[in-house]
Enzyme design. Structure first.
Site, PDB file in Angstrom:
ATOM      1  N   HIS A 225       4.551  -0.665  -6.209  1.00  0.00           N
ATOM      2  CA  HIS A 225       4.702  -0.036  -7.530  1.00  0.00           C
ATOM      3  C   HIS A 225       3.855  -0.808  -8.544  1.00  0.00           C
ATOM      4  O   HIS A 225       3.856  -2.043  -8.559  1.00  0.00           O
ATOM      5  CB  HIS A 225       6.177  -0.046  -7.943  1.00  0.00           C
ATOM      6  CG  HIS A 225       6.411   0.651  -9.248  1.00  0.00           C
ATOM      7  ND1 HIS A 225       6.424   2.030  -9.363  1.00  0.00           N
ATOM      8  CD2 HIS A 225       6.594   0.160 -10.490  1.00  0.00           C
ATOM      9  CE1 HIS A 225       6.612   2.346 -10.631  1.00  0.00           C
ATOM     10  NE2 HIS A 225       6.724   1.241 -11.340  1.00  0.00           N
TER      11      HIS A 225
ATOM     12  N   MET B  67       4.530   9.970  -4.013  1.00  0.00           N
ATOM     13  CA  MET B  67       5.074  10.282  -5.330  1.00  0.00           C
ATOM     14  C   MET B  67       6.305  11.192  -5.257  1.00  0.00           C
ATOM     15  O   MET B  67       6.434  12.127  -6.044  1.00  0.00           O
ATOM     16  CB  MET B  67       3.987  10.918  -6.200  1.00  0.00           C
ATOM     17  CG  MET B  67       2.863   9.956  -6.500  1.00  0.00           C
ATOM     18  SD  MET B  67       3.490   8.422  -7.224  1.00  0.00           S
ATOM     19  CE  MET B  67       1.995   7.648  -7.763  1.00  0.00           C
TER      20      MET B  67
HETATM   21  C1  GAR Z   1      -0.747   2.849  -6.623  1.00  0.00           C
HETATM   22  O1  GAR Z   1      -1.162   2.226  -7.805  1.00  0.00           O
HETATM   23  C2  GAR Z   1       0.743   2.648  -6.405  1.00  0.00           C
HETATM   24  O2  GAR Z   1       1.191   1.409  -6.900  1.00  0.00           O
HETATM   25  C3  GAR Z   1       1.301   3.776  -7.205  1.00  0.00           C
HETATM   26  O3  GAR Z   1       0.461   4.856  -6.918  1.00  0.00           O
HETATM   27  C4  GAR Z   1      -0.866   4.361  -6.739  1.00  0.00           C
HETATM   28  C5  GAR Z   1      -1.447   5.009  -5.504  1.00  0.00           C
HETATM   29  O4  GAR Z   1      -2.807   4.718  -5.419  1.00  0.00           O
HETATM   30  N1  GAR Z   1       2.659   4.057  -6.848  1.00  0.00           N
HETATM   31  C6  GAR Z   1       3.586   4.459  -7.717  1.00  0.00           C
HETATM   32  O5  GAR Z   1       3.353   4.651  -8.894  1.00  0.00           O
HETATM   33  C7  GAR Z   1       4.967   4.658  -7.121  1.00  0.00           C
HETATM   34  N2  GAR Z   1       5.964   4.787  -8.131  1.00  0.00           N
HETATM   35  P1  GAR Z   1      -3.627   5.016  -4.086  1.00  0.00           P
HETATM   36  O6  GAR Z   1      -3.292   6.457  -3.675  1.00  0.00           O
HETATM   37  O7  GAR Z   1      -5.052   4.873  -4.459  1.00  0.00           O
HETATM   38  O8  GAR Z   1      -3.185   4.033  -3.037  1.00  0.00           O
END
Ligand code: GAR
EC number: 2.1.2.2
Length: 217
Positions: A126, A107
């Site tokens: 994303h 992030m």
């Molecule tokens: C995921 O849904 C990914 O797509 C999103 O963060 C989440 C992480 O989940 N990414 C973003 O929003 C990037 N802009 P996780 O830690 O359980 O893999």
């Protein structure tokens, strides 16, 4: 002997996508003799060499520990600026001869310290159909806007916020009954399948980058 395809995963939170990649490796879908997406495919040897995490208390750090994946965990405030910790990350990636960096819920915006040397070897997942709803809270953005279909995008990273050539997308319907949690759960399910698939294609050399367009064979 199959040449190892070395990946690093960047994550900041729960790490369910990191887990999905590790599960795909351990189940033989990304490594080992049983890799057979079609029967004549040569074997793959994808290895997760490093987790990079900017939050020491994130659940992904514990997942890496349990999986025996080495982790570089840092606190951004311990460094003078973003470039300073990114230089350290880059040195670690280079020392490990990383073939592909996978941003899976990392992030933070990254700078040219990482983007330039890694361009074409750096992907991000994303939770929306880009170019719609870039940035934070993409799932909430889509619900608030009232779109009826959202989804998941995997793309190469360039200097922008969730911009860069798109490699693969999957759509997810939004129903009137959905809450942010129920929609997020379905999006995660799709992510956990799509991200290992894209890594497999890239490791097999099946994704070509031509300007801002990717072609998958
Ligand atoms: C995921 O849904 C990914 O797509 C999103 O963060 C989440 C992480 O989940 N990414 C973003 O929003 C990037 N802009 P996780 O830690 O359980 O893999």
């Amino acid at each position: 002997m199959t040449k190892p395809f070395r990946i690093a995963v960047f994550a900041s939170g729960s790490g369910s996508n990191f887990q999905a990649i590790a599960d795909a490796v351990n189940a033989g879908r990304l490594a080992g003799d049983s890799v057979t997406s079609s029967s004549m495919q040569p074997r793959l040897d994808v290895r997760i060499e490093l987790l990079v995490c900017d939050r020491p208390k994130a659940q992904v750090v514990e997942r890496a520990r349990q999986l025996g994946v080495p982790a570089f965990v840092f606190r951004p405030k311990d460094y003078a600026d973003r470039e300073a910790y990114e230089k350290e990350i880059l040195e670690r990636l280079q020392a490990l001869e990383i073939d592909l960096v996978v941003m899976a819920g990392y992030m933070r915006l990254i700078t040219n310290v990482l983007v330039e040397p890694l361009y074409g070897r750096l992907i991000n997942i994303h939770p929306s159909l880009l170019p719609s709803f870039p940035g934070l809270d993409a799932i909430k953005q889509a619900m608030d806007y009232g779109v009826k279909t959202t989804g998941v995008t995997v793309h190469y990273v360039d200097g922008g916020m969730d911009t860069g050539p798109i490699i693969a997308q999957r759509s997810v319907e939004i129903t009137p009954q959905d809450t942010e949690e129920s929609l997020a759960a379905r999006i995660h399910e799709i992510e956990h399948v799509l991200l290992p698939q894209v890594i497999e294609r890239i490791a097999r050399g099946q994704v070509q980058l031509q300007g801002n367009i990717t072609i998958t064979s």
